[in-house]
Scaffold this motif. Structure first.
Motif, PDB file in Angstrom:
ATOM      1  N   ARG A  11     -17.749   9.872   1.673  1.00  0.00           N
ATOM      2  CA  ARG A  11     -16.597  10.318   2.483  1.00  0.00           C
ATOM      3  C   ARG A  11     -16.728   9.795   3.911  1.00  0.00           C
ATOM      4  NH1 ARG A  11     -16.851  14.942  -0.224  1.00  0.00           N
ATOM      5  NH2 ARG A  11     -18.177  15.967   1.308  1.00  0.00           N
ATOM      6  N   ASP A  12     -17.937   9.882   4.465  1.00  0.00           N
ATOM      7  CA  ASP A  12     -18.186   9.404   5.825  1.00  0.00           C
ATOM      8  C   ASP A  12     -17.972   7.895   5.925  1.00  0.00           C
ATOM      9  OD1 ASP A  12     -19.250   9.564   8.570  1.00  0.00           O
ATOM     10  OD2 ASP A  12     -21.018   8.584   7.725  1.00  0.00           O
ATOM     11  N   ILE A  13     -18.532   7.154   4.991  1.00  0.00           N
ATOM     12  CA  ILE A  13     -18.433   5.687   5.000  1.00  0.00           C
ATOM     13  C   ILE A  13     -16.979   5.237   4.882  1.00  0.00           C
ATOM     14  CG2 ILE A  13     -18.977   3.629   3.611  1.00  0.00           C
ATOM     15  CD1 ILE A  13     -21.749   4.991   3.054  1.00  0.00           C
ATOM     16  N   MET A  14     -16.185   5.983   4.118  1.00  0.00           N
ATOM     17  CA  MET A  14     -14.787   5.600   3.889  1.00  0.00           C
ATOM     18  C   MET A  14     -13.803   6.431   4.708  1.00  0.00           C
ATOM     19  SD  MET A  14     -14.784   4.853  -0.177  1.00  0.00           S
ATOM     20  CE  MET A  14     -16.290   4.312  -0.964  1.00  0.00           C
ATOM     21  N   ALA A  15     -14.284   7.079   5.766  1.00  0.00           N
ATOM     22  CA  ALA A  15     -13.450   7.980   6.572  1.00  0.00           C
ATOM     23  C   ALA A  15     -12.237   7.292   7.186  1.00  0.00           C
ATOM     24  CB  ALA A  15     -14.291   8.634   7.668  1.00  0.00           C
ATOM     25  N   ASP A  16     -12.332   5.988   7.438  1.00  0.00           N
ATOM     26  CA  ASP A  16     -11.232   5.273   8.079  1.00  0.00           C
ATOM     27  C   ASP A  16     -10.227   4.697   7.082  1.00  0.00           C
ATOM     28  OD1 ASP A  16     -12.509   5.824  10.492  1.00  0.00           O
ATOM     29  OD2 ASP A  16     -13.603   3.921  10.475  1.00  0.00           O
ATOM     30  N   VAL A  17     -10.418   4.996   5.807  1.00  0.00           N
ATOM     31  CA  VAL A  17      -9.520   4.481   4.771  1.00  0.00           C
ATOM     32  C   VAL A  17      -8.587   5.611   4.330  1.00  0.00           C
ATOM     33  CG1 VAL A  17      -9.369   3.361   2.508  1.00  0.00           C
ATOM     34  CG2 VAL A  17     -11.343   2.910   3.988  1.00  0.00           C
ATOM     35  N   ASP A  18      -7.301   5.337   4.347  1.00  0.00           N
ATOM     36  CA  ASP A  18      -6.302   6.313   3.932  1.00  0.00           C
ATOM     37  C   ASP A  18      -6.540   6.724   2.472  1.00  0.00           C
ATOM     38  OD1 ASP A  18      -3.349   6.638   2.597  1.00  0.00           O
ATOM     39  OD2 ASP A  18      -3.420   7.425   4.644  1.00  0.00           O
ATOM     40  N   PRO A  19      -6.445   8.014   2.159  1.00  0.00           N
ATOM     41  CA  PRO A  19      -6.648   8.459   0.778  1.00  0.00           C
ATOM     42  C   PRO A  19      -5.738   7.754  -0.237  1.00  0.00           C
ATOM     43  CG  PRO A  19      -6.657  10.349   2.241  1.00  0.00           C
ATOM     44  CD  PRO A  19      -6.264   9.151   3.071  1.00  0.00           C
ATOM     45  N   ALA A  20      -4.508   7.432   0.159  1.00  0.00           N
ATOM     46  CA  ALA A  20      -3.603   6.715  -0.753  1.00  0.00           C
ATOM     47  C   ALA A  20      -4.135   5.314  -1.043  1.00  0.00           C
ATOM     48  CB  ALA A  20      -2.201   6.641  -0.160  1.00  0.00           C
ATOM     49  N   THR A  21      -4.761   4.698  -0.067  1.00  0.00           N
ATOM     50  CA  THR A  21      -5.362   3.372  -0.266  1.00  0.00           C
ATOM     51  C   THR A  21      -6.525   3.462  -1.241  1.00  0.00           C
ATOM     52  OG1 THR A  21      -4.672   2.662   1.931  1.00  0.00           O
ATOM     53  CG2 THR A  21      -6.460   1.411   0.895  1.00  0.00           C
ATOM     54  N   ILE A  22      -7.340   4.502  -1.093  1.00  0.00           N
ATOM     55  CA  ILE A  22      -8.467   4.693  -2.017  1.00  0.00           C
ATOM     56  C   ILE A  22      -7.958   4.841  -3.442  1.00  0.00           C
ATOM     57  CG2 ILE A  22     -10.316   6.294  -2.686  1.00  0.00           C
ATOM     58  CD1 ILE A  22     -10.793   6.713   0.357  1.00  0.00           C
ATOM     59  N   THR A  23      -6.930   5.648  -3.633  1.00  0.00           N
ATOM     60  CA  THR A  23      -6.357   5.852  -4.964  1.00  0.00           C
ATOM     61  C   THR A  23      -5.801   4.552  -5.524  1.00  0.00           C
ATOM     62  OG1 THR A  23      -5.830   8.142  -4.429  1.00  0.00           O
ATOM     63  CG2 THR A  23      -4.621   7.146  -6.274  1.00  0.00           C
ATOM     64  N   SER A  24      -5.091   3.817  -4.701  1.00  0.00           N
ATOM     65  CA  SER A  24      -4.504   2.546  -5.132  1.00  0.00           C
ATOM     66  C   SER A  24      -5.582   1.527  -5.497  1.00  0.00           C
ATOM     67  CB  SER A  24      -3.603   2.004  -4.021  1.00  0.00           C
ATOM     68  OG  SER A  24      -3.116   0.732  -4.357  1.00  0.00           O
ATOM     69  N   LEU A  25      -6.592   1.418  -4.641  1.00  0.00           N
ATOM     70  CA  LEU A  25      -7.684   0.466  -4.912  1.00  0.00           C
ATOM     71  C   LEU A  25      -8.418   0.820  -6.196  1.00  0.00           C
ATOM     72  CD1 LEU A  25      -9.160  -0.119  -1.356  1.00  0.00           C
ATOM     73  CD2 LEU A  25      -8.134  -1.846  -2.848  1.00  0.00           C
ATOM     74  N   TRP A  26      -8.635   2.105  -6.422  1.00  0.00           N
ATOM     75  CA  TRP A  26      -9.313   2.538  -7.644  1.00  0.00           C
ATOM     76  C   TRP A  26      -8.567   2.025  -8.873  1.00  0.00           C
ATOM     77  CZ3 TRP A  26      -8.181   5.681 -11.846  1.00  0.00           C
ATOM     78  CH2 TRP A  26      -9.278   6.022 -12.646  1.00  0.00           C
ATOM     79  N   SER A  27      -7.269   2.160  -8.860  1.00  0.00           N
ATOM     80  CA  SER A  27      -6.447   1.694  -9.973  1.00  0.00           C
ATOM     81  C   SER A  27      -6.436   0.167 -10.064  1.00  0.00           C
ATOM     82  CB  SER A  27      -5.020   2.216  -9.808  1.00  0.00           C
ATOM     83  OG  SER A  27      -4.194   1.712 -10.822  1.00  0.00           O
TER      84      SER A  27
END
Length: 159
Positions: free
Chosen positions: A124-140
């Motif tokens: 969570r700390d490492i990816m704190a600057d990434v929007d949650p929607a971006t994380i979801t999109s990238l995962w897919s």
């Protein structure tokens, strides 16, 4: 040359692969450092314990090797070290000495749960600057890359 080719052509597949590789290396290095500093543990130990945590009845060493993508010999060494630390127990089900199953001890379960909670916080700390929607999109989207890669492997597939 690797990214743009001899004539300057853009190579999006190569660029994506290099970006995924460098990002994985960056994050993995930090996770390894934090595991060592805070818990005196290695990433392979964490990965092995994560597999055992998911299987309370334990796993055969060969299955652990397959799941962690670590050689049988290295899995044996990891299990021996974790057993010496009191975190893993080896058993031979039904007295069959040809089969060895490893499982977490209660101390191992508690230790892993503490590490896993820290691990989640680190990510969570490492990816704190990434929007949650971006994380979801990238995962897919990276899932689609993984599926394509799996469909075109020439050797043994890893899950």
């Amino acid at each position: 040359m690797i990214v743009h080719g001899p004539s300057g052509r853009n190579k999006p597949e190569t660029r994506l692969w290099l970006r995924m590789l460098s990002t994985t290396k960056l994050i993995t290095s930090e996770i390894r450092r934090r595991l060592r500093a805070e818990f005196g543990a290695t990433l392979p130990q964490f990965d092995l314990m994560a597999q055992l945590y998911r299987e309370p009845d334990g796993l055969r060493l060969g299955e652990l090797s397959r799941r962690t993508m670590v050689t049988n010999g290295n899995v044996t060494g990891l299990v021996e070290r974790l057993e010496a630390d009191g975190f893993v127990q080896r058993v031979t089900p039904d007295g069959d000495r040809r089969v060895t199953v490893a499982r977490l001890t209660p101390a191992g379960t508690e230790f892993f749960e503490t590490m896993a909670a820290a691990h989640e916080g680190w990510l969570r700390d490492i990816m704190a600057d990434v929007d949650p929607a971006t994380i979801t999109s990238l995962w897919s989207e990276i899932g689609a890359v993984k599926t394509s890669a799996s469909n075109h492997l020439s050797g043994a597939a890893f899950e």
